[in-house]
Design a protein around this motif. Structure first.
Motif, PDB file in Angstrom:
ATOM      1  N   LEU A  77       0.853  -1.185   0.000  1.00  0.00           N
ATOM      2  CA  LEU A  77       0.000   0.000   0.000  1.00  0.00           C
ATOM      3  C   LEU A  77       0.887   1.232   0.000  1.00  0.00           C
ATOM      4  N   LEU A  78       0.602   2.143  -0.922  1.00  0.00           N
ATOM      5  CA  LEU A  78       1.405   3.353  -1.059  1.00  0.00           C
ATOM      6  C   LEU A  78       0.493   4.569  -1.157  1.00  0.00           C
ATOM      7  N   LYS A  79       0.682   5.516  -0.243  1.00  0.00           N
ATOM      8  CA  LYS A  79      -0.099   6.754  -0.282  1.00  0.00           C
ATOM      9  C   LYS A  79       0.581   7.735  -1.215  1.00  0.00           C
ATOM     10  N   LEU A  80      -0.176   8.252  -2.171  1.00  0.00           N
ATOM     11  CA  LEU A  80       0.363   9.161  -3.179  1.00  0.00           C
ATOM     12  C   LEU A  80       0.192  10.619  -2.753  1.00  0.00           C
ATOM     13  N   PRO A  81       1.012  11.516  -3.314  1.00  0.00           N
ATOM     14  CA  PRO A  81       0.958  12.934  -2.910  1.00  0.00           C
ATOM     15  C   PRO A  81      -0.407  13.585  -3.104  1.00  0.00           C
ATOM     16  N   ASP A  82      -1.196  13.103  -4.075  1.00  0.00           N
ATOM     17  CA  ASP A  82      -2.498  13.729  -4.327  1.00  0.00           C
ATOM     18  C   ASP A  82      -3.596  13.223  -3.399  1.00  0.00           C
ATOM     19  N   GLY A  83      -3.217  12.384  -2.428  1.00  0.00           N
ATOM     20  CA  GLY A  83      -4.201  11.893  -1.461  1.00  0.00           C
ATOM     21  C   GLY A  83      -4.792  10.546  -1.802  1.00  0.00           C
ATOM     22  N   THR A  84      -4.571  10.075  -3.023  1.00  0.00           N
ATOM     23  CA  THR A  84      -5.061   8.750  -3.405  1.00  0.00           C
ATOM     24  C   THR A  84      -4.087   7.676  -2.920  1.00  0.00           C
ATOM     25  N   VAL A  85      -4.505   6.443  -3.066  1.00  0.00           N
ATOM     26  CA  VAL A  85      -3.701   5.315  -2.592  1.00  0.00           C
ATOM     27  C   VAL A  85      -3.518   4.315  -3.732  1.00  0.00           C
ATOM     28  N   LYS A  86      -2.291   3.854  -3.897  1.00  0.00           N
ATOM     29  CA  LYS A  86      -2.026   2.758  -4.835  1.00  0.00           C
ATOM     30  C   LYS A  86      -1.823   1.498  -4.000  1.00  0.00           C
ATOM     31  N   VAL A  87      -2.605   0.468  -4.312  1.00  0.00           N
ATOM     32  CA  VAL A  87      -2.544  -0.753  -3.526  1.00  0.00           C
ATOM     33  C   VAL A  87      -2.355  -1.946  -4.459  1.00  0.00           C
ATOM     34  N   LEU A  88      -1.477  -2.845  -4.058  1.00  0.00           N
ATOM     35  CA  LEU A  88      -1.263  -4.088  -4.799  1.00  0.00           C
ATOM     36  C   LEU A  88      -1.942  -5.199  -4.013  1.00  0.00           C
ATOM     37  N   ILE A  89      -2.907  -5.875  -4.639  1.00  0.00           N
ATOM     38  CA  ILE A  89      -3.674  -6.890  -3.925  1.00  0.00           C
ATOM     39  C   ILE A  89      -3.589  -8.237  -4.635  1.00  0.00           C
ATOM     40  N   GLU A  90      -3.790  -9.262  -3.873  1.00  0.00           N
ATOM     41  CA  GLU A  90      -3.792 -10.626  -4.405  1.00  0.00           C
ATOM     42  C   GLU A  90      -5.142 -11.278  -4.134  1.00  0.00           C
ATOM     43  N   GLY A  91      -5.819 -11.711  -5.180  1.00  0.00           N
ATOM     44  CA  GLY A  91      -7.086 -12.404  -5.007  1.00  0.00           C
ATOM     45  C   GLY A  91      -6.862 -13.790  -4.409  1.00  0.00           C
ATOM     46  N   LEU A  92      -7.609 -14.097  -3.358  1.00  0.00           N
ATOM     47  CA  LEU A  92      -7.406 -15.373  -2.660  1.00  0.00           C
ATOM     48  C   LEU A  92      -8.485 -16.404  -2.992  1.00  0.00           C
ATOM     49  N   HIS A  93      -9.742 -16.064  -2.723  1.00  0.00           N
ATOM     50  CA  HIS A  93     -10.809 -17.041  -2.969  1.00  0.00           C
ATOM     51  C   HIS A  93     -12.148 -16.329  -3.129  1.00  0.00           C
ATOM     52  N   ARG A  94     -13.098 -17.043  -3.754  1.00  0.00           N
ATOM     53  CA  ARG A  94     -14.450 -16.520  -3.922  1.00  0.00           C
ATOM     54  C   ARG A  94     -15.158 -16.491  -2.575  1.00  0.00           C
ATOM     55  N   ALA A  95     -16.070 -15.530  -2.462  1.00  0.00           N
ATOM     56  CA  ALA A  95     -16.856 -15.439  -1.237  1.00  0.00           C
ATOM     57  C   ALA A  95     -18.129 -14.658  -1.514  1.00  0.00           C
ATOM     58  N   GLU A  96     -19.068 -14.795  -0.605  1.00  0.00           N
ATOM     59  CA  GLU A  96     -20.319 -14.038  -0.693  1.00  0.00           C
ATOM     60  C   GLU A  96     -20.424 -13.120   0.506  1.00  0.00           C
ATOM     61  N   ALA A  97     -20.810 -11.882   0.249  1.00  0.00           N
ATOM     62  CA  ALA A  97     -20.972 -10.898   1.321  1.00  0.00           C
ATOM     63  C   ALA A  97     -22.433 -10.835   1.741  1.00  0.00           C
ATOM     64  N   LYS A  98     -22.664 -11.006   3.016  1.00  0.00           N
ATOM     65  CA  LYS A  98     -24.022 -10.928   3.550  1.00  0.00           C
ATOM     66  C   LYS A  98     -24.079  -9.857   4.630  1.00  0.00           C
ATOM     67  N   ASN A  99     -25.294  -9.334   4.828  1.00  0.00           N
ATOM     68  CA  ASN A  99     -25.504  -8.295   5.855  1.00  0.00           C
ATOM     69  C   ASN A  99     -24.546  -7.119   5.651  1.00  0.00           C
ATOM     70  N   ILE A 100     -24.506  -6.626   4.407  1.00  0.00           N
ATOM     71  CA  ILE A 100     -23.611  -5.495   4.125  1.00  0.00           C
ATOM     72  C   ILE A 100     -24.124  -4.249   4.832  1.00  0.00           C
ATOM     73  N   ASN A 101     -23.229  -3.595   5.532  1.00  0.00           N
ATOM     74  CA  ASN A 101     -23.559  -2.376   6.272  1.00  0.00           C
ATOM     75  C   ASN A 101     -22.771  -1.230   5.652  1.00  0.00           C
ATOM     76  N   ASP A 102     -23.484  -0.194   5.168  1.00  0.00           N
ATOM     77  CA  ASP A 102     -22.788   0.924   4.524  1.00  0.00           C
ATOM     78  C   ASP A 102     -22.607   2.100   5.460  1.00  0.00           C
TER      79      ASP A 102
END
Length: 289
Positions: free
Chosen positions: A90-115
Motif C-alpha cells: 500500500l502506497l499513499k500518493l501525494p495527491d491523497g489517493t492510494v495505490k494498492v497491490l492486492i492478491e485475489g485469494l478465494h471466492r466469497a459471498e458478502a451478507k448483511n452489508i452495512n454501509d
C-alpha cells in the motif's frame, strides 16, 4: 494484471464463515482468485477500509459495482459475490489517493452489508469450488477446445500478450486456467461477474468458450467491414488520382488546341507522360474527339 506461478502461490486459509470484513467497492474491474492486481483508490471510504486492515491480516472483500458510473455506491449497488483479497503493498500518493497491490485469494459471498461510516462492512462466507466435473476426458477436451479458441481469438485481437497465452497454455489447474483467462479476456464487466459466480471450473470454461465464440464472430464481422471500407477507400483514392490525371490531360489538349499543336505531337506527349493505363486510355479517347 499478473497471474501467480505455482511457485509464487501464497498459502492461505479462508476466513471462517461469518467473519466481518471491510468491503472495497470496485468500479470498473472484477478481480479473480490467483490474480495480483494494482488498484488506484481515491474514495475516502475505500481508503479508510484499506487502512483499517493494515495492522491485521490485511484482507478485504472486493465487490464490483453494478453501475461503474455510480460515484457513491450504496449497499444495493454492489454485487454480493466477490473475491477475498490480501493487501501486498500500500502506497499513499501525494495527491491523497492510494495505490494498492492486492492478491485475489478465494471466492466469497458478502451478507448483511452495512454501509455505515466509516466504510462498508459485511459477513463473509467462503464459496467452495465444485469439482464434480474436474476429471476425465470431458474436461481435457474442453480445455483443448478453449485454448484453441483462444489462439484463434488472439490472432484477431492483439490485446492479449503472447506471453500470457503461453502461460495459459501451460496451466494444469482448470480453476486457475478459467479465472486467469476470464481476467484477461476483454469482455464486459457483467460477463466477468457472471464467470466469477460460477463455482464449477468446468462450467466456467464452458461459459468462457461461449463468450470467445461470440467475440470471434464479432471480430470476423469487424474485419470484413474493415477490409470492405479499405477497398472502397483505395478505389476512391484511385478514382481521385485518375480524375486528376484526366484533368491534366484535358489541360494539355486544350493548350495544344490553343497553340495549334500538331496532333502527332500530342500523341507523343501522351506516350511520354507517366500516366496510368486508365488515364492514357482516357487521353487517347479525348484526343480522338
Amino acid at each position: 494484471m499478473i497471474s501467480q506461478s505455482d511457485d509464487q502461490k501464497t498459502n492461505f486459509t479462508p476466513s471462517p464463515d461469518g467473519t466481518r470484513m471491510p468491503i472495497l467497492p470496485l468500479r470498473d474491474i472484477v478481480v479473480f482468485p490467483h490474480m495480483i492486481v494494482p488498484l488506484f483508490v481515491g474514495r475516502e471510504k475505500s481508503i479508510e477500509a484499506l487502512s483499517s486492515v493494515m495492522d491485521g491480516d490485511k484482507r478485504v472483500m472486493l465487490l464490483t459495482q453494478k453501475d461503474i458510473d455510480e460515484v457513491q455506491p450504496q449497499t444495493d449497488d454492489l454485487f454480493t459475490v466477490g473475491t477475498v483479497a490480501q493487501i501486498l503493498q500500500l502506497l499513499k500518493l501525494p495527491d491523497g489517493t492510494v495505490k494498492v497491490l492486492i492478491e485475489g485469494l478465494h471466492r466469497a459471498e458478502a451478507k448483511n452489508i452495512n454501509d455505515g461510516e466509516p466504510y462498508f462492512m459485511a459477513d463473509i462466507h467462503a464459496l467452495d469450488e465444485d469439482h464434480s466435473k474436474a476429471q476425465g476426458e470431458d474436461i481435457d477436451g474442453l480445455r483443448r477446445t478453449v485454448l484453441n479458441a483462444l489462439e484463434s481469438y488472439a490472432k484477431l485481437n492483439k490485446k492479449i500478450p503472447s506471453d500470457t497465452i503461453n502461460t495459459l497454455q501451460q496451466m494444469e489447474d482448470d480453476s486457475k486456467l478459467a479465472d486467469t483467462l476470464a481476467a484477461h479476456l476483454p469482455i464486459k464487466i457483467p460477463q466477468k461477474q457472471d464467470v466469477l459466480t460460477i463455482l464449477s471450473p468446468y462450467q466456467r470454461l464452458e461459459k468462457l468458450f461461449t463468450y470467445m465464440e461470440e467475440e470471434l464472430e464479432l471480430l470476423q464481422v469487424e474485419n470484413k467491414i474493415r477490409k470492405r471500407v479499405k477497398t472502397q477507400m483505395d478505389k476512391n483514392q484511385r478514382d481521385y488520382f485518375l480524375n486528376e490525371q484526366i484533368k491534366a490531360i484535358q489541360k494539355e489538349l486544350n493548350d495544344g488546341d490553343d497553340n495549334q499543336t500538331d496532333v502527332k505531337e500530342l500523341e507523343e506527349k501522351i506516350k511520354a507522360t507517366n500516366f496510368s493505363k486508365e488515364a492514357k486510355e482516357k487521353a487517347e479517347s479525348e484526343l480522338k474527339k
